[in-house]
Design a protein around this motif. Structure first.
Motif, PDB file in Angstrom:
ATOM      1  N   ARG A  30     -34.789  22.001   0.845  1.00 50.01           N
ATOM      2  CA  ARG A  30     -35.340  21.893  -1.149  1.00 50.01           C
ATOM      3  C   ARG A  30     -36.351  22.677  -1.326  1.00 50.01           C
ATOM      4  NH1 ARG A  30     -32.797  19.515  -5.360  1.00 50.01           N
ATOM      5  NH2 ARG A  30     -32.262  17.890  -3.964  1.00 50.01           N
ATOM      6  N   ALA A  31     -37.207  22.486  -1.106  1.00 45.40           N
ATOM      7  CA  ALA A  31     -38.113  23.637  -0.500  1.00 45.40           C
ATOM      8  C   ALA A  31     -37.551  24.993  -1.653  1.00 45.40           C
ATOM      9  CB  ALA A  31     -38.815  23.844   0.188  1.00 45.40           C
ATOM     10  N   ASN A  32     -36.730  25.831  -0.382  1.00 46.41           N
ATOM     11  CA  ASN A  32     -36.188  27.150  -0.414  1.00 46.41           C
ATOM     12  C   ASN A  32     -35.550  26.681  -1.770  1.00 46.41           C
ATOM     13  OD1 ASN A  32     -37.369  27.827   1.303  1.00 46.41           O
ATOM     14  ND2 ASN A  32     -35.917  27.648   3.493  1.00 46.41           N
ATOM     15  N   ARG A  34     -32.884  37.915  -1.648  1.00 47.23           N
ATOM     16  CA  ARG A  34     -33.894  36.805  -1.903  1.00 47.23           C
ATOM     17  C   ARG A  34     -35.130  37.234  -2.069  1.00 47.23           C
ATOM     18  NH1 ARG A  34     -31.451  34.243  -6.066  1.00 47.23           N
ATOM     19  NH2 ARG A  34     -30.871  35.971  -6.081  1.00 47.23           N
ATOM     20  N   ARG A  35     -35.909  38.576  -1.459  1.00 46.95           N
ATOM     21  CA  ARG A  35     -36.939  38.951  -1.143  1.00 46.95           C
ATOM     22  C   ARG A  35     -37.559  37.131  -0.687  1.00 46.95           C
ATOM     23  NH1 ARG A  35     -33.562  42.294  -2.721  1.00 46.95           N
ATOM     24  NH2 ARG A  35     -33.822  43.617  -4.327  1.00 46.95           N
ATOM     25  N   TRP A  36     -37.051  36.764   0.391  1.00 48.49           N
ATOM     26  CA  TRP A  36     -38.228  35.544   1.019  1.00 48.49           C
ATOM     27  C   TRP A  36     -38.724  36.581   2.179  1.00 48.49           C
ATOM     28  CZ3 TRP A  36     -40.083  31.958  -0.121  1.00 48.49           C
ATOM     29  CH2 TRP A  36     -40.516  31.264   0.788  1.00 48.49           C
ATOM     30  N   LEU A  37     -37.786  37.863   2.640  1.00 52.37           N
ATOM     31  CA  LEU A  37     -38.192  38.427   4.283  1.00 52.37           C
ATOM     32  C   LEU A  37     -37.862  39.658   3.341  1.00 52.37           C
ATOM     33  CD1 LEU A  37     -35.812  36.781   6.685  1.00 52.37           C
ATOM     34  CD2 LEU A  37     -38.892  36.652   6.474  1.00 52.37           C
ATOM     35  N   LYS A  45     -30.656  30.215  17.988  1.00 48.71           N
ATOM     36  CA  LYS A  45     -30.052  30.584  16.508  1.00 48.71           C
ATOM     37  C   LYS A  45     -30.052  28.879  16.094  1.00 48.71           C
ATOM     38  CE  LYS A  45     -27.208  33.935  19.115  1.00 48.71           C
ATOM     39  NZ  LYS A  45     -26.067  34.433  19.729  1.00 48.71           N
ATOM     40  N   ASN A  46     -30.796  28.360  15.941  1.00 54.38           N
ATOM     41  CA  ASN A  46     -30.790  26.858  15.605  1.00 54.38           C
ATOM     42  C   ASN A  46     -31.551  26.390  14.328  1.00 54.38           C
ATOM     43  OD1 ASN A  46     -32.536  24.750  14.772  1.00 54.38           O
ATOM     44  ND2 ASN A  46     -31.165  23.740  17.005  1.00 54.38           N
ATOM     45  N   PRO A  47     -30.349  26.871  12.771  1.00 53.41           N
ATOM     46  CA  PRO A  47     -30.619  26.927  11.911  1.00 53.41           C
ATOM     47  C   PRO A  47     -32.020  26.287  10.874  1.00 53.41           C
ATOM     48  CG  PRO A  47     -28.264  26.188  12.234  1.00 53.41           C
ATOM     49  CD  PRO A  47     -28.824  25.906  13.073  1.00 53.41           C
ATOM     50  N   TYR A  48     -32.418  25.401  11.979  1.00 55.83           N
ATOM     51  CA  TYR A  48     -33.550  24.127  11.132  1.00 55.83           C
ATOM     52  C   TYR A  48     -34.900  25.246  11.983  1.00 55.83           C
ATOM     53  CZ  TYR A  48     -37.516  21.351  10.476  1.00 55.83           C
ATOM     54  OH  TYR A  48     -39.260  20.871   9.764  1.00 55.83           O
ATOM     55  N   GLN A  49     -35.012  25.892  12.678  1.00 50.76           N
ATOM     56  CA  GLN A  49     -36.045  26.475  12.928  1.00 50.76           C
ATOM     57  C   GLN A  49     -36.002  28.016  13.182  1.00 50.76           C
ATOM     58  OE1 GLN A  49     -38.139  25.268  15.673  1.00 50.76           O
ATOM     59  NE2 GLN A  49     -37.171  23.532  16.067  1.00 50.76           N
ATOM     60  N   LEU A  50     -34.961  28.174  12.438  1.00 46.56           N
ATOM     61  CA  LEU A  50     -34.884  29.706  11.665  1.00 46.56           C
ATOM     62  C   LEU A  50     -34.944  29.027  10.402  1.00 46.56           C
ATOM     63  CD1 LEU A  50     -33.571  32.581  11.784  1.00 46.56           C
ATOM     64  CD2 LEU A  50     -31.483  31.493  10.343  1.00 46.56           C
ATOM     65  N   MET A  51     -34.960  28.121  10.018  1.00 47.20           N
ATOM     66  CA  MET A  51     -35.608  28.655   7.978  1.00 47.20           C
ATOM     67  C   MET A  51     -37.038  27.949   8.546  1.00 47.20           C
ATOM     68  SD  MET A  51     -34.305  25.763   5.109  1.00 47.20           S
ATOM     69  CE  MET A  51     -34.180  24.043   6.862  1.00 47.20           C
ATOM     70  N   THR A  52     -37.666  27.176   9.884  1.00 48.99           N
ATOM     71  CA  THR A  52     -38.837  26.966   9.617  1.00 48.99           C
ATOM     72  C   THR A  52     -39.978  28.473   9.941  1.00 48.99           C
ATOM     73  OG1 THR A  52     -38.618  24.851  10.404  1.00 48.99           O
ATOM     74  CG2 THR A  52     -40.690  25.508  10.600  1.00 48.99           C
ATOM     75  N   ILE A  53     -39.556  28.991  11.067  1.00 41.44           N
ATOM     76  CA  ILE A  53     -39.883  30.345  11.475  1.00 41.44           C
ATOM     77  C   ILE A  53     -39.762  31.029  10.520  1.00 41.44           C
ATOM     78  CG2 ILE A  53     -37.968  31.655  12.362  1.00 41.44           C
ATOM     79  CD1 ILE A  53     -39.760  31.916  14.632  1.00 41.44           C
ATOM     80  N   CYS A  54     -39.039  30.954   9.592  1.00 36.37           N
ATOM     81  CA  CYS A  54     -39.291  32.771   8.580  1.00 36.37           C
ATOM     82  C   CYS A  54     -39.847  31.611   6.974  1.00 36.37           C
ATOM     83  CB  CYS A  54     -37.394  32.661   8.038  1.00 36.37           C
ATOM     84  SG  CYS A  54     -36.130  33.260   9.276  1.00 36.37           S
ATOM     85  N   GLY A  55     -39.970  30.431   7.172  1.00 33.61           N
ATOM     86  CA  GLY A  55     -41.056  29.645   5.731  1.00 33.61           C
ATOM     87  C   GLY A  55     -42.149  30.639   5.368  1.00 33.61           C
ATOM     88  N   PRO A  56     -42.651  29.607   4.600  1.00 29.84           N
ATOM     89  CA  PRO A  56     -44.364  30.391   4.329  1.00 29.84           C
ATOM     90  C   PRO A  56     -45.779  30.298   5.135  1.00 29.84           C
ATOM     91  CG  PRO A  56     -43.876  28.914   2.760  1.00 29.84           C
ATOM     92  CD  PRO A  56     -42.279  29.149   3.361  1.00 29.84           C
ATOM     93  N   TYR A  57     -45.136  28.875   5.990  1.00 31.33           N
ATOM     94  CA  TYR A  57     -45.617  28.665   6.935  1.00 31.33           C
ATOM     95  C   TYR A  57     -46.352  29.005   8.314  1.00 31.33           C
ATOM     96  CZ  TYR A  57     -46.820  26.070   2.524  1.00 31.33           C
ATOM     97  OH  TYR A  57     -47.360  25.010   1.287  1.00 31.33           O
TER      98      TYR A  57
END
Length: 391
Positions: free
Chosen positions: A82-84, A361-364, A379-391
């Motif tokens: 949702r934050a993304n 999206r210029r996120w990376l 290759k876990n979707p949630y872990q990828l979303m987390t490790i590419c996140g802002p924190y």
């Protein structure tokens, strides 16, 4: 040697002269560098889930903002996702195999026969909730009445939720505020289709000496009453589900049931307590009874899709993500027969597609370390979303 000493003395006396020449040289070199080339997200223009096929796996499709607000404003997406969405300014889902597989089954289903029940299972973070969201969008497009529970454990985990004894069901408890919130969610998702259908309720409901909903009233009257009179919200939920089962059997509507974290219904603990400090079990809650009733196989003209998740499981079943362990003996026997659908980690193609989307999206800034990201996240979707996140 004399020349070198001469330049050294000038550098000591006039350092700005040499530094300005140095910066100008580097600025000129950087200006000649080519601009960074970002990857472009792999998208499909086909935004109708009914037309998604295996040929579109790994592609992103867009849910219109108005539709996304109707379906998922009050739940349905993980918080990080949702934050993304808020950051990227669009609601895009990747087309993945489990959703396409179930959609192909739903397209071929004989709705005159008892409902088919599908169970999505997989390791935490592999995308079960987003697969369910994809299917909810399919149901919305195809004019199903949607009975969606975004996350069952949300009902049971907060000890501050209001708990009252049920007036109409002995030994049970109501969750008035949670029930009213679910009714609002139901109203947002189904307001359009319910206004188009003529669904007069079969029986009269007497709430107290002054308030009642007479037979022949529209189903939306029950929804509005439960939202406005929170005290009766749980009873309104049970009444709506009972009425919808009858309408479905009469072929007056189609129903799509989607429950995320279904195994929480069969747990042996919650964080809830009654006003007299008695611990509440999931089976004591009227909402549990309502959704166990609608997931039975004693009706037709609909479909049931549920997920089982370790995050909503008993502590003694955390060693496995398989339905048998998460549902336990009673839950497995209740939902059987069902069609199990596995939701796995990203394939290499899906991983690269996700990283392309983040670049788009210029996120990376760049994803040259894709192999490292695959290794770190498995290759876990949630872990990828987390490790590419802002924190």
């Amino acid at each position: 040697m004399a020349s070198l000493c001469k330049h050294f003395r000038k550098f000591i006396l006039y350092p700005e002269h040499y530094l300005s020449r140095f910066y100008c040289t580097n600025a000129l070199a950087s200006s000649k560098q080519t601009e960074r080339v970002y990857s472009v997200a792999k998208r499909t223009s086909e935004n109708n889930p009914s037309h998604h096929t295996l040929e579109q796996l790994g592609l992103f499709y867009t849910i219109p903002t108005k539709t996304a607000d109707s379906l998922f404003k009050l739940g349905g997406f993980p918080k990080t996702f949702r934050a993304n969405i808020n950051t990227f300014g669009e609601t895009c889902l990747m087309i993945r195999s489990p959703a396409v597989e179930i959609i192909s089954f739903l397209e071929k289903t004989d709705y005159n026969k008892p409902v088919v029940r599908y169970v999505l299972y997989g390791k935490p973070g592999c995308g079960k909730s987003l697969t369910l969201a994809h299917l909810v969008h399919y149901a919305f497009i195809n004019d199903f009445i949607i009975l969606h529970v975004p996350w069952v454990w949300d009902w049971f985990r907060n000890e501050r939720h209001e708990v009252v004894y049920s007036a109409n069901h002995e030994g049970c408890v109501d969750l008035p505020l949670i029930s009213a919130l679910w009714l609002k969610h139901f109203q947002l998702q189904n307001n359009k289709i319910l206004n188009e259908l003529e669904l007069p309720i079969k029986k009269a409901y007497i709430w107290n000496q002054r308030e009642s909903t007479p037979a022949g009233s529209h189903l939306l009257d029950l929804v509005s009453h439960g939202i406005n009179r929170v005290k009766y919200a749980a009873d309104c939920v049970m009444a709506i589900i009972a009425e919808l089962k009858v309408f479905s059997k009469e072929k007056r509507c189609k129903i799509f049931v989607a429950v995320d974290g279904f195994n929480a219904f069969f747990g042996d603990h919650t964080n809830l307590k009654t006003p007299d400090r008695t611990k509440v079990l999931p089976t004591m809650v009227t909402l549990t009874k309502a959704f166990l009733e609608i997931t039975k196989q004693d009706w037709n003209n609909g479909a049931v899709v549920v997920t089982v998740d370790q995050m909503a499981a008993n502590f003694n079943t955390l060693h496995s993500h398989l339905p048998l362990f998460l549902l336990g003996k009673s839950g497995f026997e209740y939902i059987n027969p069902f069609l199990p659908i596995s939701v796995n980690e990203y394939t290499d193609m899906e991983l690269n597609s996700m990283l392309d989307y983040y670049e788009d999206r210029r996120w990376l800034q760049n994803t040259n370390g894709r192999h490292e990201l695959a290794f770190l996240t498995n290759k876990n979707p949630y872990q990828l979303m987390t490790i590419c996140g802002p924190y």
